[in-house]
Design an enzyme around this catalytic site. Structure first.
Site, PDB file in Angstrom:
ATOM      1  N   LYS A  19       0.836  -1.058  -0.082  1.00 34.72           N
ATOM      2  CA  LYS A  19      -0.166   0.004  -0.071  1.00 34.72           C
ATOM      3  C   LYS A  19       1.027   1.227   0.070  1.00 34.72           C
ATOM      4  O   LYS A  19       0.696   2.138  -0.725  1.00 34.72           O
ATOM      5  CB  LYS A  19      -0.936   0.140   1.321  1.00 34.72           C
ATOM      6  CG  LYS A  19      -2.050  -1.151   0.729  1.00 34.72           C
ATOM      7  CD  LYS A  19      -3.114  -0.854   1.645  1.00 34.72           C
ATOM      8  CE  LYS A  19      -4.202  -1.694   0.998  1.00 34.72           C
ATOM      9  NZ  LYS A  19      -5.296  -2.713   2.021  1.00 34.72           N
TER      10      LYS A  19
ATOM     11  N   LYS B 288      -3.079  -7.329  -8.441  1.00 31.09           N
ATOM     12  CA  LYS B 288      -4.003  -7.895  -7.711  1.00 31.09           C
ATOM     13  C   LYS B 288      -5.556  -6.763  -7.649  1.00 31.09           C
ATOM     14  O   LYS B 288      -5.332  -5.845  -7.461  1.00 31.09           O
ATOM     15  CB  LYS B 288      -3.482  -8.010  -6.104  1.00 31.09           C
ATOM     16  CG  LYS B 288      -4.473  -8.945  -5.071  1.00 31.09           C
ATOM     17  CD  LYS B 288      -4.155  -8.504  -3.879  1.00 31.09           C
ATOM     18  CE  LYS B 288      -5.433  -7.493  -3.254  1.00 31.09           C
ATOM     19  NZ  LYS B 288      -5.505  -7.469  -1.824  1.00 31.09           N
TER      20      LYS B 288
ATOM     21  N   LYS C 101      -9.912  -3.222  -3.833  1.00 25.39           N
ATOM     22  CA  LYS C 101     -10.743  -2.042  -3.995  1.00 25.39           C
ATOM     23  C   LYS C 101     -10.108  -0.860  -4.057  1.00 25.39           C
ATOM     24  O   LYS C 101     -10.460   0.519  -4.667  1.00 25.39           O
ATOM     25  CB  LYS C 101     -11.656  -1.806  -2.559  1.00 25.39           C
ATOM     26  CG  LYS C 101     -12.665  -2.887  -2.591  1.00 25.39           C
ATOM     27  CD  LYS C 101     -13.108  -3.014  -1.185  1.00 25.39           C
ATOM     28  CE  LYS C 101     -13.810  -4.403  -0.609  1.00 25.39           C
ATOM     29  NZ  LYS C 101     -13.247  -5.073   0.583  1.00 25.39           N
TER      30      LYS C 101
HETATM   31  N1  AQP Z   1      -7.494 -10.162  -5.644  1.00 25.14           N
HETATM   32  C1  AQP Z   1      -7.872 -10.919  -4.620  1.00 25.14           C
HETATM   33  N2  AQP Z   1      -7.644 -12.343  -4.898  1.00 25.14           N
HETATM   34  C2  AQP Z   1      -8.071 -13.248  -4.006  1.00 25.14           C
HETATM   35  N3  AQP Z   1      -8.399 -12.776  -2.671  1.00 25.14           N
HETATM   36  C3  AQP Z   1      -8.702 -11.513  -2.531  1.00 25.14           C
HETATM   37  N4  AQP Z   1      -9.107 -10.922  -1.457  1.00 25.14           N
HETATM   38  C4  AQP Z   1      -9.114  -9.639  -1.611  1.00 25.14           C
HETATM   39  N5  AQP Z   1      -8.762  -9.413  -2.822  1.00 25.14           N
HETATM   40  C5  AQP Z   1      -8.409 -10.567  -3.460  1.00 25.14           C
HETATM   41  C6  AQP Z   1      -9.637 -11.626  -0.240  1.00 25.14           C
HETATM   42  O1  AQP Z   1     -10.815 -11.058   0.086  1.00 25.14           O
HETATM   43  C7  AQP Z   1     -11.035 -11.111   1.411  1.00 25.14           C
HETATM   44  C8  AQP Z   1     -11.480  -9.814   2.262  1.00 25.14           C
HETATM   45  O2  AQP Z   1     -10.586  -8.778   1.927  1.00 25.14           O
HETATM   46  P1  AQP Z   1     -10.648  -7.468   2.550  1.00 25.14           P
HETATM   47  O3  AQP Z   1     -11.791  -6.700   1.907  1.00 25.14           O
HETATM   48  O4  AQP Z   1     -10.757  -7.732   4.066  1.00 25.14           O
HETATM   49  O5  AQP Z   1      -9.529  -6.838   2.455  1.00 25.14           O
HETATM   50  P2  AQP Z   1      -8.642  -6.833   1.282  1.00 25.14           P
HETATM   51  O6  AQP Z   1      -7.838  -7.818   1.055  1.00 25.14           O
HETATM   52  O7  AQP Z   1      -7.636  -5.449   1.695  1.00 25.14           O
HETATM   53  O8  AQP Z   1      -9.344  -6.556  -0.165  1.00 25.14           O
HETATM   54  P3  AQP Z   1      -9.246  -5.387  -0.989  1.00 25.14           P
HETATM   55  O9  AQP Z   1     -10.257  -5.105  -2.099  1.00 25.14           O
HETATM   56  O10 AQP Z   1      -7.821  -5.273  -1.699  1.00 25.14           O
HETATM   57  O11 AQP Z   1      -9.569  -4.016  -0.140  1.00 25.14           O
HETATM   58  P4  AQP Z   1      -8.794  -2.728   0.291  1.00 25.14           P
HETATM   59  O12 AQP Z   1      -8.258  -2.389  -0.868  1.00 25.14           O
HETATM   60  O13 AQP Z   1      -9.699  -2.095   0.881  1.00 25.14           O
HETATM   61  O14 AQP Z   1      -7.408  -3.142   1.109  1.00 25.14           O
HETATM   62  C9  AQP Z   1      -9.604 -11.621   2.034  1.00 25.14           C
HETATM   63  O15 AQP Z   1      -9.694 -13.073   2.499  1.00 25.14           O
HETATM   64  C10 AQP Z   1      -8.679 -11.458   0.915  1.00 25.14           C
HETATM   65  O16 AQP Z   1      -7.637 -12.299   1.017  1.00 25.14           O
END
Ligand code: AQP
Length: 327
Positions: free
Chosen positions: A112, A193, A196
């Site tokens: 990040k 990857k 969001k």
């Molecule tokens: N690209 C991905 N491929 C596989 N698994 C994913 N996960 C997230 N992105 C991928 C899985 O989704 C679950 C919940 O994720 P989260 O919303 O708690 O946080 P995150 O991992 O941070 O998801 P984002 O979209 O990347 O959110 P932001 O950008 O807000 O940080 C987890 O089990 C994660 O592994």
């Protein structure tokens, strides 16, 4: 009995990465024997400072997404993270046994920073809150995507440090990746990857013109269809693999590799992708509409879940307070 626990941040609408990496296995597992806790990680979402109304909407949307995709609230405990404030007390107890170096090694935090996001302290210490979430329910298994495995391993470390100092209080959790290896890290429209916060995601319930627009954003190259190509480097095929049956996927790869007159263009692949995504999520989209029409029922489900989750987390919190001399 095996206890499963996982969560999703309501930091926006859920995307295909959240679905294939996490939600789908949460829903499938929730129909198996065992105890199941799934939470909407609204405390975690605060690390990206959402507007209050947006956060409220996304919390409801995340709950509806779980239910629309098939989570059975009679069998699995579905709740809002912030309905269990005991986890913030556990976070403090764990913070006091966690070295800075452990947090500084977190890939997700480093990624990040590299993407230029301005970190706050919450983002830096969020693996501790996540450890508290996991340990509060004595979770055995934490089903997550690849990006979260390191955080579950950190929870193992924190539990170990605390137990070494104060006796056996916390249970050691294990991460669980999706059975299909290619689902552990779903690429975004740009090949990075899907996330969001990177703006390269597609909402699971996207449909109609916005879906066509999103699929058109998947990065391709300018090689003509007739050129023989290695399927491995084609992002559109990575997307097709998620949605079409294996035999159909092999056929697309074969035709792309062969090139020549019968080879499909990127336009063909995009058209098929839109069609198959529409079909895949049509039943869940309809169910989502029904759930949105009954907000009182959604409140009831979340309240019931919070009550059960809080009772469990309170017992763990009390155990931890006694062990370290605060009771
Ligand atoms: N690209 C991905 N491929 C596989 N698994 C994913 N996960 C997230 N992105 C991928 C899985 O989704 C679950 C919940 O994720 P989260 O919303 O708690 O946080 P995150 O991992 O941070 O998801 P984002 O979209 O990347 O959110 P932001 O950008 O807000 O940080 C987890 O089990 C994660 O592994």
């Amino acid at each position: 009995m095996v206890t499963y626990l996982s969560g999703i941040q309501p930091s926006g609408r859920q995307h295909y990465g959240n679905y294939f990496g996490a939600l789908r296995q949460h829903v499938e597992l929730s129909h198996q024997e065992g105890e199941h806790f799934y939470f909407i990680a609204d405390y975690h979402a605060l690390t990206s400072s959402p507007q209050p109304d947006e956060l409220r909407e996304w919390v409801r949307e995340t709950a509806v997404t779980y239910l629309a995709l098939g989570l059975d609230p009679e069998h699995a405990v579905l709740f809002r993270h912030s309905a269990v404030p005991e986890v913030t007390e556990l976070t403090w107890l764990l913070s006091c046994v966690t070295g800075m170096g452990l947090l500084e090694r977190a890939h997700s935090y480093k990624d990040k920073l590299q993407k230029g996001l301005k970190p706050n302290v919450g983002l830096f210490v969020y693996p501790i809150l996540m450890a508290a979430d996991i340990l509060a329910y004595d979770a055995d298994v934490v089903p997550v995507g690849k990006d979260q495995v390191q955080h579950v391993e950190m929870a193992q470390d924190m539990a170990g440090h605390f137990n070494n100092l104060y006796g056996e209080v916390f249970h050691r959790p294990e991460p669980r990746l999706p059975e299909n290896e290619s689902h552990a890290r779903i690429p975004g429209l740009d090949g990075e990857k899907m996330s969001k916060s990177y703006g390269n995601h597609v909402w699971v319930f996207e449909s109609g013109k916005p879906l066509v627009k999103a699929v058109n954003r998947i990065v391709t190259d300018s090689r003509p269809p007739e050129d023989s190509k290695d399927p491995d480097g084609i992002l559109l095929l990575d997307f097709l693999r998620l949605f079409v049956p294996p035999a159909e996927f092999d056929d697309w790869c074969e035709r792309v590799r062969a090139g020549g007159e019968g080879a499909p263009g990127y336009g063909h692949m995009k058209k098929r992708l839109v069609e198959v995504i529409e079909d895949t999520f049509a039943p869940a989209r309809a169910r989502r509409e029904e759930l949105l029409a009954d907000p009182a029922e959604l409140d009831r489900i979340l309240e019931r879940g919070a009550e059960k989750a809080r009772a469990r987390a309170t017992a763990t919190r009390d155990r931890a307070l006694s062990a370290c001399g605060l009771r």
